[in-house]
Design an enzyme around this catalytic site. Structure first.
Site, PDB file in Angstrom:
ATOM      1  CE  LYS A  52      -3.821  -2.439   2.145  1.00  0.00           C
ATOM      2  NZ  LYS A  52      -4.543  -2.815   3.371  1.00  0.00           N
ATOM      3  CD  GLN A  96      -3.449  -4.374   6.529  1.00  0.00           C
ATOM      4  OE1 GLN A  96      -3.350  -3.412   5.766  1.00  0.00           O
ATOM      5  NE2 GLN A  96      -4.108  -5.468   6.185  1.00  0.00           N
ATOM      6  CG  ASP A 119      -9.511   0.099   4.787  1.00  0.00           C
ATOM      7  OD1 ASP A 119      -9.261  -0.247   3.620  1.00  0.00           O
ATOM      8  OD2 ASP A 119      -8.795  -0.185   5.757  1.00  0.00           O
TER       9      ASP A 119
END
Ligand code: NAD
Length: 305
Positions: A52, A96, A119
């Site tokens: 990422k 994460q 997200d």
């Protein structure tokens, strides 16, 4: 045989588009910024976080990664999230998952500013997605990427098509169902308690598998001509590659599916590469919105395969 839906090529197109828009935005005074937070040293999470960060840099974003020890206390993680919420150089915050056991993931996600929740896991964004509050919602990246792949086959209008989503997670299955519904498909969501999964799958003009079981979906579960989107990523033993070797397969028996389906995503190289591309698109959108600009939208286009 089925047309191969090339997620890698589509992801590259998205990333090129994001990079161009990001440089325009930067020339106008706003460089998109992303903060990635990783707690502990789960090996898979480390790989995801590194890729990422790499993608963000390739797009020209400002990117920082916060690495916290496995024993991080909830209060310390919440304090970092709070600091990032207030940082004007950061437009997207990603924590994460999974988090170590002492941490409450839903509280941590709930602490992220919904305006920086790239997200799309915050309850406010999930609610916006389900209630049609579309333009301001951050859509979870994997289902958003899957929709772009579907768009290439069917366009954006799915009226009259039956879609079946196998899996009902908050990260993939549920938002996938919401997106298909918003595109006017007739949607069923199947899961571990579904009776006669084969028959349910056979109805699908668009079949999305997000289960996490290698090759669960067999060739005769697929309606002839259907579009098959395989979200699953499963590592299995691959003795044909040599002793102790492994490989990645999806939730669909791909070799069987290509004989039946009209179009299908391979694993790897299908939905997988789309996730990071959509994460970058969400960060770009957030940066644009932060200065009052309209949300830039990438259009995949129909029948481009
Ligand atoms: P999850 O474990 O949270 O959810 C799995 C879902 O599958 C559950 O809702 C469950 O009801 C259903 N299920 C389990 N066994 C079943 C069965 N035998 N029959 C029917 N349904 C069953 O998983 P998730 O996070 O939604 O991920 C699903 C898969 O997608 C995994 O393989 C994961 O690795 C992959 N994934 C890929 C990406 C990507 O491509 N970037 C992103 C997220 C997840």
């Amino acid at each position: 045989t089925a047309r191969v839906i090339d997620g890698k090529a589509t992801a590259s197109r998205v990333l090129e588009w994001v990079t161009a828009r990001a440089s325009e935005l930067e020339r106008a005074g706003t460089r998109p910024g992303i903060a990635v937070v990783i707690v502990g040293d789960d090996p898979a999470s480390k790989v995801y976080v590194a890729s990422k960060a790499r993608a963000a840099e390739a797009c020209g974003f400002h990117s920082i990664t916060h690495r916290l020890p496995d024993a991080t206390a909830q209060a310390d993680l919440l304090a970092l999230v709070g600091q990032l919420n207030g940082d004007p150089a950061i437009h997207g915050i990603l924590v994460q998952l999974p988090l170590p056991g002492q941490l409450d993931a839903s509280r941590v996600i709930g602490a992220i500013s919904p305006e920086k929740d790239i997200d799309g896991f915050h309850a406010l964004n999930a609610g916006r997605l389900w209630s049609g509050g579309g333009s301001d919602a951050f859509v979870p990246c994997t289902p958003a990427g899957a929709m772009l792949l579907i768009e290439q086959v069917h366009g954006r209008e799915l009226a009259g098509l039956e879609a079946v989503v196998v899996g009902r997670s908050n990260i993939v299955g549920k938002p996938m169902a919401a997106l298909l519904l918003a595109a006017n498909a007739t949607v069923a969501v199947a899961h571990s308690r579904t009776r006669d999964l084969r028959e349910v799958c056979r109805r699908a003009d668009i079949l999305v598998a997000a289960v996490g079981r290698p090759r669960l979906i067999e060739g005769d579960w697929i309606k002839p001509g259907a579009t098959v989107i395989d979200v699953g990523i499963n590592r299995v033993e691959a003795p044909e590659l040599g002793d102790g070797r492994t490989k990645l397969v999806g939730d669909v028996d791909y070799a069987a599916a290509v004989d039946v389906a009209g179009a299908a995503t391979p694993v790897p190289g299908g939905v997988g590469p789309m996730t990071i591309a959509m994460l970058m698109a969400n960060t770009l959108a957030s940066a644009a919105r932060s200065v009052g600009l309209a949300t830039p939208r990438f259009a995949a286009g129909a029948n481009v395969l």
